[in-house]
Design a protein around this motif. Structure first.
Motif, PDB file in Angstrom:
ATOM      1  N   GLN A 180      12.062  -8.458 -30.068  1.00  0.00           N
ATOM      2  CA  GLN A 180      13.029  -7.843 -29.156  1.00  0.00           C
ATOM      3  C   GLN A 180      13.550  -8.865 -28.153  1.00  0.00           C
ATOM      4  OE1 GLN A 180      10.621  -4.541 -27.810  1.00  0.00           O
ATOM      5  NE2 GLN A 180      11.556  -3.128 -29.258  1.00  0.00           N
ATOM      6  N   LYS A 181      12.661  -9.715 -27.674  1.00  0.00           N
ATOM      7  CA  LYS A 181      13.075 -10.782 -26.762  1.00  0.00           C
ATOM      8  C   LYS A 181      14.006 -11.770 -27.466  1.00  0.00           C
ATOM      9  CE  LYS A 181      11.164 -14.257 -23.599  1.00  0.00           C
ATOM     10  NZ  LYS A 181       9.909 -14.884 -23.085  1.00  0.00           N
ATOM     11  N   PHE A 182      13.791 -11.982 -28.755  1.00  0.00           N
ATOM     12  CA  PHE A 182      14.624 -12.884 -29.557  1.00  0.00           C
ATOM     13  C   PHE A 182      16.051 -12.351 -29.706  1.00  0.00           C
ATOM     14  CE2 PHE A 182      15.592 -14.672 -33.935  1.00  0.00           C
ATOM     15  CZ  PHE A 182      15.736 -15.987 -33.520  1.00  0.00           C
ATOM     16  N   GLY A 183      16.234 -11.047 -29.445  1.00  0.00           N
ATOM     17  CA  GLY A 183      17.573 -10.482 -29.468  1.00  0.00           C
ATOM     18  C   GLY A 183      17.892  -9.593 -30.649  1.00  0.00           C
ATOM     19  N   ARG A 184      16.882  -9.132 -31.363  1.00  0.00           N
ATOM     20  CA  ARG A 184      17.146  -8.259 -32.506  1.00  0.00           C
ATOM     21  C   ARG A 184      17.589  -6.884 -32.009  1.00  0.00           C
ATOM     22  NH1 ARG A 184      16.019 -10.954 -36.929  1.00  0.00           N
ATOM     23  NH2 ARG A 184      14.492 -12.661 -36.834  1.00  0.00           N
ATOM     24  N   THR A 185      18.531  -6.273 -32.733  1.00  0.00           N
ATOM     25  CA  THR A 185      19.169  -5.061 -32.223  1.00  0.00           C
ATOM     26  C   THR A 185      18.441  -3.778 -32.609  1.00  0.00           C
ATOM     27  OG1 THR A 185      20.631  -5.100 -34.150  1.00  0.00           O
ATOM     28  CG2 THR A 185      21.454  -6.114 -32.133  1.00  0.00           C
ATOM     29  N   LEU A 186      17.723  -3.759 -33.723  1.00  0.00           N
ATOM     30  CA  LEU A 186      16.961  -2.574 -34.126  1.00  0.00           C
ATOM     31  C   LEU A 186      15.637  -3.048 -34.726  1.00  0.00           C
ATOM     32  CD1 LEU A 186      16.591   0.441 -34.481  1.00  0.00           C
ATOM     33  CD2 LEU A 186      17.854   0.304 -36.650  1.00  0.00           C
ATOM     34  N   THR A 187      14.615  -3.090 -33.904  1.00  0.00           N
ATOM     35  CA  THR A 187      13.290  -3.522 -34.342  1.00  0.00           C
ATOM     36  C   THR A 187      12.267  -2.501 -33.879  1.00  0.00           C
ATOM     37  OG1 THR A 187      13.965  -5.830 -34.079  1.00  0.00           O
ATOM     38  CG2 THR A 187      11.616  -5.407 -34.304  1.00  0.00           C
ATOM     39  N   GLU A 188      11.395  -2.076 -34.788  1.00  0.00           N
ATOM     40  CA  GLU A 188      10.404  -1.061 -34.465  1.00  0.00           C
ATOM     41  C   GLU A 188       9.038  -1.452 -35.020  1.00  0.00           C
ATOM     42  OE1 GLU A 188      11.685   2.866 -35.497  1.00  0.00           O
ATOM     43  OE2 GLU A 188      13.637   2.624 -34.490  1.00  0.00           O
ATOM     44  N   LEU A 189       8.028  -0.742 -34.547  1.00  0.00           N
ATOM     45  CA  LEU A 189       6.646  -1.007 -34.920  1.00  0.00           C
ATOM     46  C   LEU A 189       6.206  -0.062 -36.026  1.00  0.00           C
ATOM     47  CD1 LEU A 189       3.892  -2.424 -34.254  1.00  0.00           C
ATOM     48  CD2 LEU A 189       3.457  -0.534 -32.671  1.00  0.00           C
ATOM     49  N   LEU A 190       5.627  -0.632 -37.089  1.00  0.00           N
ATOM     50  CA  LEU A 190       4.948   0.163 -38.117  1.00  0.00           C
ATOM     51  C   LEU A 190       3.636  -0.543 -38.435  1.00  0.00           C
ATOM     52  CD1 LEU A 190       4.877   2.559 -40.007  1.00  0.00           C
ATOM     53  CD2 LEU A 190       6.016   1.170 -41.744  1.00  0.00           C
ATOM     54  N   GLU A 191       2.567  -0.039 -37.852  1.00  0.00           N
ATOM     55  CA  GLU A 191       1.264  -0.651 -38.098  1.00  0.00           C
ATOM     56  C   GLU A 191       0.855  -0.412 -39.542  1.00  0.00           C
ATOM     57  OE1 GLU A 191      -0.804  -0.184 -33.752  1.00  0.00           O
ATOM     58  OE2 GLU A 191      -0.279   1.637 -34.841  1.00  0.00           O
ATOM     59  N   PRO A 192       0.206  -1.397 -40.184  1.00  0.00           N
ATOM     60  CA  PRO A 192      -0.160  -1.243 -41.600  1.00  0.00           C
ATOM     61  C   PRO A 192      -1.005   0.006 -41.812  1.00  0.00           C
ATOM     62  CG  PRO A 192      -0.525  -3.499 -40.860  1.00  0.00           C
ATOM     63  CD  PRO A 192      -0.204  -2.696 -39.639  1.00  0.00           C
ATOM     64  N   PRO A 193      -0.583   0.889 -42.727  1.00  0.00           N
ATOM     65  CA  PRO A 193      -1.316   2.139 -42.932  1.00  0.00           C
ATOM     66  C   PRO A 193      -2.350   2.026 -44.053  1.00  0.00           C
ATOM     67  CG  PRO A 193       0.714   2.221 -44.144  1.00  0.00           C
ATOM     68  CD  PRO A 193       0.665   0.857 -43.500  1.00  0.00           C
ATOM     69  N   VAL A 194      -3.141   3.076 -44.182  1.00  0.00           N
ATOM     70  CA  VAL A 194      -4.150   3.172 -45.240  1.00  0.00           C
ATOM     71  C   VAL A 194      -3.988   4.514 -45.937  1.00  0.00           C
ATOM     72  CG1 VAL A 194      -6.610   3.146 -45.778  1.00  0.00           C
ATOM     73  CG2 VAL A 194      -5.745   1.757 -43.903  1.00  0.00           C
ATOM     74  N   ASP A 195      -4.076   4.491 -47.258  1.00  0.00           N
ATOM     75  CA  ASP A 195      -4.080   5.720 -48.048  1.00  0.00           C
ATOM     76  C   ASP A 195      -5.469   6.334 -47.936  1.00  0.00           C
ATOM     77  OD1 ASP A 195      -4.047   7.748 -49.889  1.00  0.00           O
ATOM     78  OD2 ASP A 195      -3.203   6.553 -51.515  1.00  0.00           O
ATOM     79  N   LEU A 196      -5.624   7.295 -47.042  1.00  0.00           N
ATOM     80  CA  LEU A 196      -6.945   7.864 -46.775  1.00  0.00           C
ATOM     81  C   LEU A 196      -7.405   8.810 -47.871  1.00  0.00           C
ATOM     82  CD1 LEU A 196      -6.575   8.464 -42.936  1.00  0.00           C
ATOM     83  CD2 LEU A 196      -7.818   6.635 -44.099  1.00  0.00           C
ATOM     84  N   ALA A 197      -6.496   9.227 -48.749  1.00  0.00           N
ATOM     85  CA  ALA A 197      -6.929  10.033 -49.891  1.00  0.00           C
ATOM     86  C   ALA A 197      -7.668   9.174 -50.919  1.00  0.00           C
ATOM     87  CB  ALA A 197      -5.730  10.712 -50.537  1.00  0.00           C
ATOM     88  N   ALA A 198      -7.225   7.929 -51.078  1.00  0.00           N
ATOM     89  CA  ALA A 198      -7.843   7.027 -52.059  1.00  0.00           C
ATOM     90  C   ALA A 198      -8.932   6.161 -51.460  1.00  0.00           C
ATOM     91  CB  ALA A 198      -6.764   6.130 -52.676  1.00  0.00           C
ATOM     92  N   ASN A 199      -8.941   6.018 -50.136  1.00  0.00           N
ATOM     93  CA  ASN A 199      -9.906   5.152 -49.458  1.00  0.00           C
ATOM     94  C   ASN A 199     -10.642   5.966 -48.399  1.00  0.00           C
ATOM     95  OD1 ASN A 199      -8.971   2.176 -50.361  1.00  0.00           O
ATOM     96  ND2 ASN A 199      -7.163   3.436 -49.987  1.00  0.00           N
TER      97      ASN A 199
END
Length: 421
Positions: free
Chosen positions: A136-155
């Motif tokens: 965001q500081k670098f100047g990107r116009t649409l940047t969001e957070l998506l933390e790496p998920p886990v498939d809890l049905a399989a794991n």
């Protein structure tokens, strides 16, 4: 929506597993999702999840013109509304293919830094709060957070994976305190920690019945194997077990008493309710506890320590601490599972991803010429820098996974300075 997802490769790895599993979860929400890429070990997972696969041309120098042409044809023939590239090479190819078409290109970067030549107007998702702030500081116009998920049905701890059979198969003794790590045997990010882990179990093997299981393969495999052979020779028993790559490594997590990991591998360990020691570089090892969790939520499942020479000693101490307190192990196991269930589920990630696609498609057309010119200049700098490093044998195979967000700008500035000189 018709969505094409393009992982940077289909061999075993965290970013590409995330790409495939999130794609399947988005498809379950009523969208048409296709995986595009070159065939690899993860094609079995694509089939298992019921996703369509379209094989891409073989990549050469990135971006690859044949891949861009293939993407253009798919936009025309299949009407894809979204081209989703993971990491920088597919991102650039998707962006170039989507130019002057109705399709929107978006990007996800799960590496430790974002390539500065990804155009600033391109919708981008990243995996940590620190990287989000830097971009965001670098100047990107649409940047969001998506933390790496886990498939809890399989794991999860209730999945039947034949743990006892697995332990017998790999010579893990019934009395052993099994420490597992599922990782790529690569020089960047991984090797230092692997060698420290091998040395650490060698140091404590005369005090506790520890065995280290390493599941994975990669270009540094010979170095890891030599270190394992030396420790096994020195201790007089099979302290380090090299299991090689597993297309389904879940049993390696389930069989462990403690897991060493970073990134998505750390989260998978937590899904199996295992105590976790997070691996980083420069001697970083940190036990996941309620006190350390805020650090990982801010910076990701990684860290930087005071120096590589400290790593083996730090980890050896943690191994002794966790082994000698069964009650603490139970508490840490429960905390791992509660944390991953509450924050890192695949269902939550699919909701966030779907909403991001919608926002990306609603963004008004940007005035992109200046952004694209700047990105092109930064890409030229990167290519020249990599070429120079290759000449001197110092180029990293995974160049942006070997950089922290704060280092990225410094690297670019130095390269520009060198060009002007």
């Amino acid at each position: 929506m018709k969505i094409l997802v393009f992982p940077h490769e289909l061999e075993i790895g965290g970013s590409q597993i995330n790409a495939i599993e999130i794609a399947a979860a988005v498809q379950k929400r009523g969208h048409e999702v296709v995986i595009f890429g070159t065939k690899g070990a993860l094609n079995a997972r694509i089939t298992e999840l019921g996703l369509e696969f379209i094989e891409s041309p073989r990549p050469s120098h990135r971006p690859t013109p044949a891949i861009i042409r293939a993407l253009n044809q798919l936009i025309s023939s299949r009407g894809f509304a979204v081209l989703h590239g993971y990491e920088w090479p597919p991102t650039l190819e998707c962006a170039l293919a989507a130019t002057q078409t109705p399709a929107v290109a978006v990007s996800t970067v799960m590496s430790m830094a974002v390539a500065p030549f990804i155009p600033k107007h391109l919708p981008l998702m990243v995996g940590t709060a620190d990287i989000l702030a830097a971009e965001q500081k670098f100047g990107r116009t649409l940047t969001e957070l998506l933390e790496p998920p886990v498939d809890l049905a399989a794991n999860n701890p209730s999945v039947e994976l034949g743990v006892q059979t697995f332990r017998r198969q790999w010579g893990l003794e019934s009395s052993s305190f099994v420490v597992s790590t599922v990782t790529r045997l690569a020089a960047e990010l991984k090797l230092e920690g692997l060698l420290s882990a091998i040395e650490a179990v060698g140091r404590v093997a005369h005090q506790i019945p520890v065995q280290l299981l390493i599941a994975g393969r990669g270009p540094a495999g010979n170095i890891v194997e030599a270190a394992a052979i030396e420790v096994n020779r020195r201790t007089g028993r099979r302290v380090v077990v090299l299991a090689g790559q597993m297309d389904d490594p879940r049993a390696a997590y389930a069989a462990a008493d403690l897991v060493l990991g970073m990134g998505s591998s750390a989260l998978r360990a937590m899904a199996f309710a295992k105590p976790l020691v997070v691996q980083g570089e420069q001697g970083f090892w940190e036990l996941l506890t309620p006190e350390s969790l805020p650090l990982f939520l801010q910076k990701g499942w990684f860290g930087t320590g005071p120096g590589p020479e400290t790593g083996a000693g730090k980890l050896a101490g943690l191994l002794m601490e966790v082994y000698r307190s069964p009650g603490r192990r139970r508490e840490l196991s429960a905390f791992s599972l509660a944390t991953v269930t509450g924050r890192f589920s695949l269902a939550r990630a699919a909701e966030l991803q779907e909403a991001f696609y919608v926002r990306s498609m609603q963004e008004p057309p940007a005035v992109q010429v200046r952004n694209n010119l700047g990105a092109t200049g930064r890409f030229v700098v990167h290519q020249l820098t990599q070429h120079t490093r290759q000449l001197f044998g110092s180029a990293a195979a995974d160049d942006f996974n070997a950089q922290r967000p704060g280092k990225r700008a410094a690297v670019v500035r130095q390269a520009l300075k060198g060009m002007r000189g």
